[in-house]
Write a protein that holds these residues in place. Sequence first.
Motif, PDB file in Angstrom:
ATOM      1  N   VAL A 144      21.865 -15.849   8.678  1.00 48.49           N
ATOM      2  CA  VAL A 144      21.956 -17.300   8.557  1.00 48.49           C
ATOM      3  C   VAL A 144      22.839 -17.820   9.685  1.00 48.49           C
ATOM      4  CG1 VAL A 144      22.780 -19.211   7.146  1.00 48.49           C
ATOM      5  CG2 VAL A 144      21.663 -17.276   6.065  1.00 48.49           C
ATOM      6  N   ILE A 145      22.395 -18.897  10.326  1.00 45.65           N
ATOM      7  CA  ILE A 145      23.171 -19.544  11.377  1.00 45.65           C
ATOM      8  C   ILE A 145      23.744 -20.845  10.831  1.00 45.65           C
ATOM      9  CG2 ILE A 145      23.189 -20.361  13.764  1.00 45.65           C
ATOM     10  CD1 ILE A 145      22.264 -17.471  13.480  1.00 45.65           C
ATOM     11  N   ILE A 146      25.059 -21.019  10.942  1.00 47.76           N
ATOM     12  CA  ILE A 146      25.732 -22.257  10.542  1.00 47.76           C
ATOM     13  C   ILE A 146      26.362 -22.861  11.790  1.00 47.76           C
ATOM     14  CG2 ILE A 146      27.456 -23.317   9.032  1.00 47.76           C
ATOM     15  CD1 ILE A 146      27.320 -20.735   7.330  1.00 47.76           C
ATOM     16  N   GLU A 147      26.059 -24.118  12.073  1.00 52.12           N
ATOM     17  CA  GLU A 147      26.615 -24.786  13.244  1.00 52.12           C
ATOM     18  C   GLU A 147      27.388 -26.035  12.811  1.00 52.12           C
ATOM     19  OE1 GLU A 147      23.770 -25.639  16.243  1.00 52.12           O
ATOM     20  OE2 GLU A 147      22.994 -23.586  16.355  1.00 52.12           O
ATOM     21  N   ILE A 148      28.587 -26.176  13.342  1.00 50.19           N
ATOM     22  CA  ILE A 148      29.408 -27.367  13.128  1.00 50.19           C
ATOM     23  C   ILE A 148      29.657 -27.965  14.511  1.00 50.19           C
ATOM     24  CG2 ILE A 148      31.594 -28.277  12.271  1.00 50.19           C
ATOM     25  CD1 ILE A 148      31.665 -25.761  10.421  1.00 50.19           C
ATOM     26  N   ARG A 149      29.118 -29.159  14.744  1.00 51.30           N
ATOM     27  CA  ARG A 149      29.155 -29.768  16.074  1.00 51.30           C
ATOM     28  C   ARG A 149      29.852 -31.112  16.025  1.00 51.30           C
ATOM     29  NH1 ARG A 149      29.754 -31.253  20.863  1.00 51.30           N
ATOM     30  NH2 ARG A 149      28.140 -31.107  22.459  1.00 51.30           N
ATOM     31  N   ASP A 150      30.902 -31.263  16.812  1.00 54.84           N
ATOM     32  CA  ASP A 150      31.538 -32.570  16.945  1.00 54.84           C
ATOM     33  C   ASP A 150      31.397 -33.053  18.382  1.00 54.84           C
ATOM     34  OD1 ASP A 150      34.030 -32.151  18.627  1.00 54.84           O
ATOM     35  OD2 ASP A 150      34.487 -30.738  17.034  1.00 54.84           O
ATOM     36  N   TYR A 151      31.671 -34.330  18.595  1.00 56.55           N
ATOM     37  CA  TYR A 151      31.542 -34.947  19.917  1.00 56.55           C
ATOM     38  C   TYR A 151      32.871 -35.583  20.316  1.00 56.55           C
ATOM     39  CZ  TYR A 151      26.705 -34.111  18.729  1.00 56.55           C
ATOM     40  OH  TYR A 151      25.521 -33.486  18.352  1.00 56.55           O
ATOM     41  N   GLY A 152      33.933 -34.849  19.966  1.00 63.75           N
ATOM     42  CA  GLY A 152      35.286 -35.350  20.189  1.00 63.75           C
ATOM     43  C   GLY A 152      35.872 -34.937  21.512  1.00 63.75           C
ATOM     44  N   ILE A 153      37.167 -34.598  21.502  1.00 69.81           N
ATOM     45  CA  ILE A 153      37.911 -34.403  22.739  1.00 69.81           C
ATOM     46  C   ILE A 153      37.762 -32.999  23.315  1.00 69.81           C
ATOM     47  CG2 ILE A 153      39.588 -36.174  22.140  1.00 69.81           C
ATOM     48  CD1 ILE A 153      41.508 -33.972  21.301  1.00 69.81           C
ATOM     49  N   GLY A 154      37.149 -32.089  22.584  1.00 74.58           N
ATOM     50  CA  GLY A 154      36.968 -30.740  23.090  1.00 74.58           C
ATOM     51  C   GLY A 154      38.249 -29.925  23.063  1.00 74.58           C
ATOM     52  N   ILE A 155      38.138 -28.669  23.508  1.00 76.59           N
ATOM     53  CA  ILE A 155      39.267 -27.738  23.489  1.00 76.59           C
ATOM     54  C   ILE A 155      39.597 -27.327  24.921  1.00 76.59           C
ATOM     55  CG2 ILE A 155      40.115 -25.521  22.635  1.00 76.59           C
ATOM     56  CD1 ILE A 155      37.972 -25.679  20.446  1.00 76.59           C
ATOM     57  N   PRO A 156      40.849 -27.463  25.348  1.00 76.11           N
ATOM     58  CA  PRO A 156      41.228 -26.995  26.681  1.00 76.11           C
ATOM     59  C   PRO A 156      40.905 -25.514  26.866  1.00 76.11           C
ATOM     60  CG  PRO A 156      42.983 -28.319  25.711  1.00 76.11           C
ATOM     61  CD  PRO A 156      41.982 -28.085  24.628  1.00 76.11           C
ATOM     62  N   LYS A 157      40.538 -25.132  28.068  1.00 71.10           N
ATOM     63  CA  LYS A 157      40.108 -23.756  28.334  1.00 71.10           C
ATOM     64  C   LYS A 157      41.179 -22.732  27.990  1.00 71.10           C
ATOM     65  CE  LYS A 157      36.767 -24.905  31.965  1.00 71.10           C
ATOM     66  NZ  LYS A 157      36.396 -24.734  33.397  1.00 71.10           N
ATOM     67  N   GLU A 158      42.434 -23.052  28.280  1.00 72.63           N
ATOM     68  CA  GLU A 158      43.505 -22.091  28.016  1.00 72.63           C
ATOM     69  C   GLU A 158      43.717 -21.880  26.513  1.00 72.63           C
ATOM     70  OE1 GLU A 158      45.414 -26.138  28.869  1.00 72.63           O
ATOM     71  OE2 GLU A 158      43.751 -24.903  29.634  1.00 72.63           O
ATOM     72  N   ILE A 159      43.475 -22.925  25.708  1.00 72.14           N
ATOM     73  CA  ILE A 159      43.572 -22.777  24.254  1.00 72.14           C
ATOM     74  C   ILE A 159      42.359 -22.044  23.724  1.00 72.14           C
ATOM     75  CG2 ILE A 159      43.546 -24.040  22.069  1.00 72.14           C
ATOM     76  CD1 ILE A 159      45.367 -26.092  23.265  1.00 72.14           C
ATOM     77  N   LEU A 160      41.175 -22.374  24.222  1.00 75.39           N
ATOM     78  CA  LEU A 160      39.944 -21.732  23.761  1.00 75.39           C
ATOM     79  C   LEU A 160      39.988 -20.226  24.002  1.00 75.39           C
ATOM     80  CD1 LEU A 160      37.144 -22.141  22.531  1.00 75.39           C
ATOM     81  CD2 LEU A 160      36.266 -22.550  24.840  1.00 75.39           C
ATOM     82  N   ALA A 161      40.575 -19.817  25.126  1.00 74.90           N
ATOM     83  CA  ALA A 161      40.632 -18.395  25.468  1.00 74.90           C
ATOM     84  C   ALA A 161      41.506 -17.598  24.501  1.00 74.90           C
ATOM     85  CB  ALA A 161      41.143 -18.226  26.894  1.00 74.90           C
ATOM     86  N   ASN A 162      42.444 -18.269  23.821  1.00 71.90           N
ATOM     87  CA  ASN A 162      43.381 -17.574  22.922  1.00 71.90           C
ATOM     88  C   ASN A 162      43.312 -18.089  21.492  1.00 71.90           C
ATOM     89  OD1 ASN A 162      45.066 -15.874  24.905  1.00 71.90           O
ATOM     90  ND2 ASN A 162      45.153 -17.895  25.839  1.00 71.90           N
ATOM     91  N   ILE A 163      42.229 -18.746  21.141  1.00 69.32           N
ATOM     92  CA  ILE A 163      42.182 -19.482  19.874  1.00 69.32           C
ATOM     93  C   ILE A 163      42.262 -18.570  18.651  1.00 69.32           C
ATOM     94  CG2 ILE A 163      39.655 -19.538  19.582  1.00 69.32           C
ATOM     95  CD1 ILE A 163      40.142 -22.608  18.922  1.00 69.32           C
ATOM     96  N   PHE A 164      41.872 -17.297  18.796  1.00 71.90           N
ATOM     97  CA  PHE A 164      41.929 -16.365  17.663  1.00 71.90           C
ATOM     98  C   PHE A 164      43.167 -15.477  17.708  1.00 71.90           C
ATOM     99  CE2 PHE A 164      37.250 -16.971  18.277  1.00 71.90           C
ATOM    100  CZ  PHE A 164      37.044 -17.722  17.121  1.00 71.90           C
ATOM    101  N   ASN A 165      44.085 -15.748  18.625  1.00 72.60           N
ATOM    102  CA  ASN A 165      45.274 -14.919  18.809  1.00 72.60           C
ATOM    103  C   ASN A 165      46.465 -15.556  18.093  1.00 72.60           C
ATOM    104  OD1 ASN A 165      47.372 -13.319  19.663  1.00 72.60           O
ATOM    105  ND2 ASN A 165      46.890 -13.464  21.844  1.00 72.60           N
ATOM    106  N   LEU A 166      46.988 -14.876  17.084  1.00 72.39           N
ATOM    107  CA  LEU A 166      48.120 -15.413  16.321  1.00 72.39           C
ATOM    108  C   LEU A 166      49.380 -15.532  17.164  1.00 72.39           C
ATOM    109  CD1 LEU A 166      47.881 -13.670  12.828  1.00 72.39           C
ATOM    110  CD2 LEU A 166      47.933 -16.124  13.250  1.00 72.39           C
ATOM    111  N   ASN A 167      49.467 -14.763  18.245  1.00 74.12           N
ATOM    112  CA  ASN A 167      50.680 -14.749  19.055  1.00 74.12           C
ATOM    113  C   ASN A 167      50.661 -15.775  20.184  1.00 74.12           C
ATOM    114  OD1 ASN A 167      51.815 -12.540  17.613  1.00 74.12           O
ATOM    115  ND2 ASN A 167      50.470 -11.151  18.735  1.00 74.12           N
ATOM    116  N   SER A 168      49.581 -16.566  20.277  1.00 70.65           N
ATOM    117  CA  SER A 168      49.480 -17.573  21.328  1.00 70.65           C
ATOM    118  C   SER A 168      49.699 -18.966  20.759  1.00 70.65           C
ATOM    119  CB  SER A 168      48.107 -17.506  22.006  1.00 70.65           C
ATOM    120  OG  SER A 168      47.926 -16.262  22.647  1.00 70.65           O
TER     121      SER A 168
END
Length: 228
Positions: A144-168
Amino acid sequence: MVLHDIANTLSSMTYNLVKAKEDREENPSGAQELDKIERAVDDIVNLLAQVRHLKSVKDGKASMPLKPLNLTMVLNEVYENTVATAQQKGIKMQLDISRDRMPINGEKTILSNVVLQNLINNAIKFSHPGERIDLRAYPTDSEVIIEIRDYGIGIPKEILANIFNLNSQTTRPGTQGEKGTGYGMPLVREYLQMMDGTIEIFSSEETSSSAPSGTRVVLKMPLAKSVL
Protein backbone atom coordinates in the motif's frame (compact mmCIF):
# COMPACT_ATOMS: atom_id res chain seq x y z
CA MET A 1 9.65 10.38 23.51
CA VAL A 2 6.62 9.57 25.66
CA LEU A 3 5.71 13.27 25.78
CA HIS A 4 5.93 13.51 21.99
CA ASP A 5 3.87 10.34 21.49
CA ILE A 6 0.94 11.58 23.53
CA ALA A 7 1.04 15.21 22.29
CA ASN A 8 -1.14 14.69 19.20
CA THR A 9 -3.75 12.70 21.12
CA LEU A 10 -3.87 15.30 23.91
CA SER A 11 -4.32 18.05 21.32
CA SER A 12 -7.27 16.21 19.78
CA MET A 13 -8.77 15.54 23.22
CA THR A 14 -8.39 19.19 24.27
CA TYR A 15 -10.07 20.46 21.10
CA ASN A 16 -13.02 18.11 21.55
CA LEU A 17 -13.34 19.03 25.23
CA VAL A 18 -13.53 22.75 24.35
CA LYS A 19 -16.07 21.96 21.62
CA ALA A 20 -18.18 19.94 24.06
CA LYS A 21 -18.23 22.82 26.53
CA GLU A 22 -19.19 25.32 23.83
CA ASP A 23 -22.02 23.11 22.61
CA ARG A 24 -23.36 22.32 26.06
CA GLU A 25 -26.01 25.06 25.96
CA GLU A 26 -27.41 23.90 22.62
CA ASN A 27 -26.85 20.21 23.27
CA PRO A 28 -26.80 19.47 27.02
CA SER A 29 -25.79 15.86 26.54
CA GLY A 30 -22.77 16.64 24.32
CA ALA A 31 -22.67 12.90 23.81
CA GLN A 32 -20.81 12.82 20.50
CA GLU A 33 -17.98 15.13 21.56
CA LEU A 34 -17.63 13.44 24.94
CA ASP A 35 -17.39 10.06 23.18
CA LYS A 36 -14.48 11.46 21.15
CA ILE A 37 -12.78 12.54 24.36
CA GLU A 38 -13.26 9.10 25.86
CA ARG A 39 -11.72 7.47 22.79
CA ALA A 40 -8.80 9.92 22.99
CA VAL A 41 -8.17 8.98 26.61
CA ASP A 42 -8.21 5.31 25.63
CA ASP A 43 -5.67 6.10 22.91
CA ILE A 44 -3.38 7.78 25.45
CA VAL A 45 -3.52 4.74 27.73
CA ASN A 46 -2.76 2.49 24.78
CA LEU A 47 0.09 4.74 23.61
CA LEU A 48 1.74 4.67 27.02
CA ALA A 49 1.45 0.88 27.08
CA GLN A 50 2.98 0.68 23.60
CA VAL A 51 5.88 2.98 24.53
CA ARG A 52 6.64 0.76 27.52
CA HIS A 53 6.43 -2.23 25.20
CA LEU A 54 8.78 -0.52 22.73
CA LYS A 55 11.65 -0.73 25.22
CA SER A 56 11.10 -4.47 25.48
CA VAL A 57 11.09 -4.68 21.68
CA LYS A 58 14.33 -2.71 21.41
CA ASP A 59 15.90 -4.90 24.13
CA GLY A 60 14.97 -8.01 22.14
CA LYS A 61 12.61 -9.26 24.83
CA ALA A 62 9.37 -8.89 22.85
CA SER A 63 8.00 -8.21 19.38
CA MET A 64 5.65 -5.51 18.08
CA PRO A 65 2.07 -6.86 18.49
CA LEU A 66 0.88 -6.53 14.88
CA LYS A 67 -2.76 -7.18 14.05
CA PRO A 68 -4.78 -7.16 10.80
CA LEU A 69 -6.02 -3.63 10.06
CA ASN A 70 -8.31 -2.14 7.43
CA LEU A 71 -6.14 0.77 6.30
CA THR A 72 -9.07 2.48 4.59
CA MET A 73 -10.86 2.77 7.95
CA VAL A 74 -7.68 3.90 9.73
CA LEU A 75 -7.06 6.68 7.20
CA ASN A 76 -10.66 7.89 7.37
CA GLU A 77 -10.41 8.11 11.17
CA VAL A 78 -7.09 9.98 10.94
CA TYR A 79 -8.62 12.41 8.45
CA GLU A 80 -11.55 13.09 10.78
CA ASN A 81 -9.14 13.66 13.69
CA THR A 82 -6.95 16.16 11.82
CA VAL A 83 -9.26 18.05 9.46
CA ALA A 84 -10.45 20.41 12.23
CA THR A 85 -6.86 21.38 13.08
CA ALA A 86 -6.22 22.16 9.42
CA GLN A 87 -9.42 24.19 9.14
CA GLN A 88 -8.50 26.21 12.24
CA LYS A 89 -5.39 27.36 10.35
CA GLY A 90 -7.35 28.02 7.15
CA ILE A 91 -5.90 24.98 5.35
CA LYS A 92 -7.99 22.64 3.22
CA MET A 93 -7.44 18.89 3.46
CA GLN A 94 -8.29 16.61 0.55
CA LEU A 95 -8.77 12.86 1.00
CA ASP A 96 -8.30 10.46 -1.91
CA ILE A 97 -8.39 6.83 -0.81
CA SER A 98 -8.82 3.72 -2.92
CA ARG A 99 -12.10 1.90 -2.42
CA ASP A 100 -10.15 -1.30 -1.85
CA ARG A 101 -9.99 -2.42 1.77
CA MET A 102 -6.19 -2.37 1.78
CA PRO A 103 -5.55 -4.89 4.59
CA ILE A 104 -2.24 -4.50 6.41
CA ASN A 105 -0.65 -5.79 9.61
CA GLY A 106 0.09 -3.06 12.14
CA GLU A 107 -0.57 -1.54 15.54
CA LYS A 108 -3.56 0.77 15.12
CA THR A 109 -2.90 3.40 17.80
CA ILE A 110 0.76 3.83 16.89
CA LEU A 111 0.03 3.91 13.16
CA SER A 112 -2.77 6.45 13.63
CA ASN A 113 -1.40 8.74 16.34
CA VAL A 114 2.37 8.48 16.19
CA VAL A 115 2.86 7.97 12.44
CA LEU A 116 -0.01 9.36 10.35
CA GLN A 117 -1.28 12.18 12.59
CA ASN A 118 2.30 13.25 13.27
CA LEU A 119 3.01 13.54 9.53
CA ILE A 120 -0.24 15.38 8.83
CA ASN A 121 0.34 17.77 11.74
CA ASN A 122 3.78 18.51 10.29
CA ALA A 123 2.16 19.30 6.94
CA ILE A 124 -0.24 21.68 8.69
CA LYS A 125 2.56 23.22 10.73
CA PHE A 126 4.63 24.11 7.67
CA SER A 127 1.76 25.29 5.44
CA HIS A 128 0.28 28.78 5.13
CA PRO A 129 -3.42 29.62 5.52
CA GLY A 130 -5.16 29.20 2.17
CA GLU A 131 -3.03 26.24 1.09
CA ARG A 132 -4.08 22.59 0.97
CA ILE A 133 -2.87 19.16 2.04
CA ASP A 134 -3.50 16.02 0.00
CA LEU A 135 -3.85 12.66 1.75
CA ARG A 136 -3.81 9.82 -0.77
CA ALA A 137 -3.58 6.03 -0.53
CA TYR A 138 -3.77 3.20 -3.06
CA PRO A 139 -2.68 -0.45 -3.30
CA THR A 140 -0.25 -2.10 -5.69
CA ASP A 141 0.21 -5.85 -6.18
CA SER A 142 2.15 -6.30 -2.95
CA GLU A 143 1.96 -3.11 -0.91
CA VAL A 144 0.00 0.00 0.00
CA ILE A 145 1.27 3.47 -0.89
CA ILE A 146 0.30 6.38 1.39
CA GLU A 147 1.18 9.91 0.27
CA ILE A 148 0.89 13.10 2.33
CA ARG A 149 1.51 16.17 0.17
CA ASP A 150 1.61 19.78 1.30
CA TYR A 151 2.38 22.94 -0.67
CA GLY A 152 4.00 24.86 2.15
CA ILE A 153 7.48 26.16 2.86
CA GLY A 154 9.35 22.91 2.26
CA ILE A 155 12.32 21.50 4.18
CA PRO A 156 15.84 22.96 3.97
CA LYS A 157 18.32 20.52 2.42
CA GLU A 158 20.52 20.36 5.51
CA ILE A 159 17.52 19.43 7.69
CA LEU A 160 16.16 16.93 5.16
CA ALA A 161 19.52 15.15 5.05
CA ASN A 162 19.40 14.52 8.83
CA ILE A 163 15.67 14.39 9.46
CA PHE A 164 15.74 10.82 10.86
CA ASN A 165 18.83 11.42 13.02
CA LEU A 166 18.06 11.94 16.72
CA ASN A 167 21.48 13.52 17.25
CA SER A 168 20.98 16.29 14.68
CA GLN A 169 19.25 19.64 15.16
CA THR A 170 16.17 19.46 12.94
CA THR A 171 13.62 21.55 14.83
CA ARG A 172 12.30 24.82 13.38
CA PRO A 173 9.17 26.93 13.90
CA GLY A 174 6.07 26.50 11.76
CA THR A 175 4.52 29.21 9.59
CA GLN A 176 2.71 30.64 12.63
CA GLY A 177 5.49 30.04 15.12
CA GLU A 178 4.47 26.49 16.07
CA LYS A 179 7.19 24.67 17.98
CA GLY A 180 8.48 21.10 17.69
CA THR A 181 10.87 18.72 19.43
CA GLY A 182 12.80 17.04 16.60
CA TYR A 183 11.80 13.59 17.86
CA GLY A 184 8.84 13.10 15.53
CA MET A 185 10.46 11.85 12.33
CA PRO A 186 12.95 9.45 13.96
CA LEU A 187 10.05 7.90 15.87
CA VAL A 188 7.91 7.68 12.74
CA ARG A 189 10.59 5.76 10.86
CA GLU A 190 11.38 3.47 13.79
CA TYR A 191 7.73 2.50 14.29
CA LEU A 192 7.20 2.02 10.55
CA GLN A 193 10.18 -0.32 10.38
CA MET A 194 8.65 -2.38 13.18
CA MET A 195 5.55 -2.73 10.98
CA ASP A 196 7.70 -3.65 7.94
CA GLY A 197 7.03 -0.22 6.42
CA THR A 198 9.27 2.41 4.83
CA ILE A 199 9.22 6.20 4.50
CA GLU A 200 10.67 8.58 1.91
CA ILE A 201 10.52 12.38 1.99
CA PHE A 202 10.80 14.68 -1.02
CA SER A 203 10.80 18.43 -0.47
CA SER A 204 11.52 21.75 -2.13
CA GLU A 205 11.61 25.25 -0.66
CA GLU A 206 11.01 26.87 -4.05
CA THR A 207 8.49 26.43 -6.82
CA SER A 208 10.02 25.27 -10.10
CA SER A 209 8.69 24.54 -13.59
CA SER A 210 8.40 20.85 -12.70
CA ALA A 211 6.97 21.00 -9.16
CA PRO A 212 5.55 23.42 -6.60
CA SER A 213 7.18 24.06 -3.25
CA GLY A 214 6.28 21.89 -0.29
CA THR A 215 6.83 18.36 0.94
CA ARG A 216 5.69 14.92 -0.21
CA VAL A 217 5.94 12.04 2.24
CA VAL A 218 5.61 8.54 0.81
CA LEU A 219 4.91 5.57 3.10
CA LYS A 220 4.93 1.97 1.89
CA MET A 221 3.49 -0.94 3.86
CA PRO A 222 3.09 -4.56 2.72
CA LEU A 223 -0.42 -5.81 2.05
CA ALA A 224 -1.53 -8.47 4.51
CA LYS A 225 -2.08 -11.95 3.15
CA SER A 226 -5.08 -12.56 5.38
CA VAL A 227 -8.43 -11.04 4.47
CA LEU A 228 -10.01 -8.73 7.05
